[in-house]
Design a protein around this motif. Structure first.
Motif, short mmCIF file in Angstrom:
data_model
loop_
_atom_site.label_atom_id
_atom_site.label_comp_id
_atom_site.label_asym_id
_atom_site.label_seq_id
_atom_site.Cartn_x
_atom_site.Cartn_y
_atom_site.Cartn_z
N ASN A 145 0.82 -1.21 0.00
CA ASN A 145 0.00 0.00 0.00
C ASN A 145 0.86 1.26 0.00
O ASN A 145 0.57 2.23 0.70
CB ASN A 145 -0.95 0.01 1.21
N ASN A 146 1.95 1.20 -0.75
CA ASN A 146 2.85 2.36 -0.90
C ASN A 146 3.56 2.72 0.41
O ASN A 146 4.04 3.85 0.56
CB ASN A 146 2.10 3.57 -1.42
N SER A 206 -1.76 2.03 6.95
CA SER A 206 -1.44 0.71 6.41
C SER A 206 -1.38 -0.27 7.58
O SER A 206 -0.45 -0.22 8.39
CB SER A 206 -0.11 0.74 5.66
#
Length: 609
Positions: A145-146, A206
């Motif tokens: 998720n980056n 995240s």
């Protein structure tokens, strides 16, 4: 273009990538790698530019070093591509020239380059904590998720936290605080262990998750939860974590005397935008002549400056009309300095200018520490500097005569063109209170927002430089007075058989004053020179007397006084909008009168006068 054998390069790449994997049992070299590079400990080495690896901790790097050195002794050509070497004859010539002390030194330096190359080529996400690479023994960091997700236990234990797992609830305890979260949850809670009160609750974008028996957490939120500063360096795919307060405190532990002296400086001006400074300079110059009689000359100059932690703006006015041509350095005797180099052009112009021009010489300067490695100069009187012996540039000469600014590229593209002036301004204004603060602030600026992995190496390199001149171990105490007395020849790389160089100074921590002197001499077969500097005052009010004597030739006495006070007028780093700007030839090399490279505006001013 360096010549490379494609097959050898391919083989070397394979060797490096294979050698980057840690062995089951890492072995250090003999003697240890850090000692071979002149450091006292593995920690000191990894806090240096030489040992600044982001993917390899010291044990892994030292094991690689040991193996690479062995391979290089067996086949020195493995390191040729790093230094532009073509064959063994060329290597031996470089050793004879002093590039390396011997074959052992060559292998040592080439092995380090091989480690550095493997470090840069690694595509594995990495984490650096307080300047040290974090070692993940099994599970490795990954992107989700980056976000950079890291194995929780490895990073927590690297931080010195005590980890506990209990039915999906996970905690890490450190320094009287507990950080808690749950798998799949998006909230991080920090609790005071002594009171049980929640100190902070942070939303996590995240969620932590479990993979192959390992718990992964977003490194930024976890590290910031424990008060660390977090940065990302994209070029080496590395999350850089550091305890800023601890770094400042560690550096300051080397400078308790200097920090006491800084604390004793007047406190006014902390909220001012900048410092307004004036430097008055008077020069007496005598040429010795046993036949016609000695001749004396005088000159004066005034420098008005605005400086802050980001920029410097300077105006210089001078009367140099009485000085003879012998006063200005003659660079024709210095190797590698062309007639069109910057300093040569300045002095050549001053030597040839008429007295009316030199009677009221005006120079404007401005610049910043942006790392651009340049400053700007405006002086119509110096426009003849563009009339070189190798290049005549009439268009630039005319533009400069009409008030154009010259963009002067310096040799320093690391710290910018005005670093010295801005560092002094920070301290003199009281915008930073300690040496540690000054070093860390400027090391952070020197990353330019994308070289964060070098932060600790930069900070500790500067710490070592400051310590060599003003560290606690140098001082002897008498009441509130601390005196340092040093021989500088080793630091300056001077030949002990032909030169001397000493400094002695005293800091008074009761009133913030400083006084002292330096002395240096140089002797060779045709000349002997002695230079002394006496100085006294405080950080915002200083006086200097510099005396230079060349045996049977000349004597120069230059007296300078500096005064500074706070101002609400900020300096301008660039020429006014709409100004015409012309470039100095950036391929030229810039030297001072001793043949040393010019690095910033301060060097230029001190040489110019």
């Amino acid at each position: 273009m360096k010549k490379r054998n494609r097959f050898a390069a391919a083989a070397l790449a394979a060797l490096l990538l294979a050698g980057s994997a840690p062995s089951a049992l890492a072995l250090d070299a003999t003697p240890p790698m850090y000692q071979q590079f002149g450091y006292d400990s593995a920690e000191d080495f990894t806090r240096s530019y030489l040992g600044n690896f982001v993917h390899f901790d010291y044990d892994t790097a030292s094991d690689m070093f040991r193996r690479y050195v062995q391979q290089l002794h067996a086949d020195p050509s493995l390191g040729f591509s790093y230094f532009g070497l073509e064959d063994m004859d060329m290597l031996y010539r470089y050793i004879d020239y002093g590039q390396w002390k011997d074959m052992d030194d060559y292998c040592r330096q080439a092995a380090r380059e091989m480690i550095q190359t493997a470090d840069y080529r690694s595509e594995q996400l990495a984490v650096q904590l307080n300047g040290q690479a974090v070692k993940f023994p099994d599970a490795q960091p990954e992107k989700a998720n980056n976000r950079t997700m890291v194995p929780f236990r490895a990073i927590a234990e690297a931080l010195g936290a005590e980890v506990d797992y209990n039915a999906g609830a996970i905690t890490a305890k450190k320094n009287g605080q507990t950080l808690a979260f749950s798998l799949g949850g998006k909230q991080l809670t920090i609790t005071d262990d002594s009171t049980g009160k929640v100190i902070k609750t942070t939303a996590v974008d995240s969620a932590p998750y479990k993979k192959k028996g390992r718990t992964y957490v977003p490194v930024r939120f976890f590290a910031e939860g424990f008060g660390l500063t977090v940065q990302w360096e994209n070029s080496v795919q590395t999350a850089v974590l550091y305890d800023r307060d601890a770094l400042i405190a560690d550096i300051d532990s080397h400078f308790t005397v200097l920090n006491q002296w800084l604390k004793a400086q007047p406190s006014y001006g902390q909220n001012a935008k900048a410092l307004s400074s004036t430097i008055n300079v008077s020069t007496d110059y005598t040429l010795y002549d046993s036949i016609a009689g000695d001749k004396s000359y005088r000159a004066s100059a005034k420098i008005n400056a605005l400086t802050d932690e980001n920029a410097a703006e300077v105006h210089l006015s001078a009367d140099l009309s009485d000085l003879p041509s012998e006063y200005y350095p003659n660079y024709s005797s210095i190797p590698f300095v062309t007639d069109d180099s910057f300093e040569w052009s300045i002095f050549r112009t001053l030597r040839s200018s008429d007295k009316s021009t030199l009677k009221n010489l005006q120079v404007d300067l401005c610049g910043s520490d942006s790392g651009a490695g340049c400053f700007y100069m405006r002086s119509p009187a110096l426009s003849e500097m563009y009339r070189g012996t190798e290049k005549d540039r009439p268009e630039e000469r005319t533009a400069m005569k009409n008030g154009a600014w010259v963009n002067v590229a310096t040799m320093d593209t690391v710290f910018g063109a005005t670093d010295f002036a801005e560092r002094w301004s920070e301290l003199a204004q009281g915008k930073v209170n300690t040496v540690g603060e000054s070093i860390v602030i400027n090391s952070e600026k020197n990353t330019y927002g994308y070289e964060w992995s070098k932060l600790f190496a930069d900070a500790y390199e500067e710490c070592r430089n400051w310590e060599a001149l003003a560290g606690d171990s140098l001082f002897t105490r008498s009441g509130s007075r601390y005196t340092a007395n040093m021989d500088l020849r080793d630091m300056l790389g001077s030949d002990p058989d032909t030169s001397t160089s000493t400094i002695k100074y005293t800091l008074d921590t009761s009133n913030g004053s400083i006084s002292g002197s330096t002395s240096s001499s140089y002797t060779n077969w045709y000349t002997q020179s002695i230079t002394t500097i006496e100085f006294s005052g405080k950080l915002r009010s200083l006086s200097f007397t510099r005396t230079e004597q060349v045996k049977n030739k000349s004597k120069l006495v230059r007296k300078s006084t500096l005064t500074a006070s706070p101002t609400d007028t900020a300096p301008t780093a660039n020429p006014p909008k709409g100004s015409k700007i012309i470039l100095w030839d950036t391929e030229s090399t810039y030297y001072d009168e001793d043949g040393n490279e010019i690095t910033d505006m301060s060097d230029f001013l001190s040489t110019f006068l």
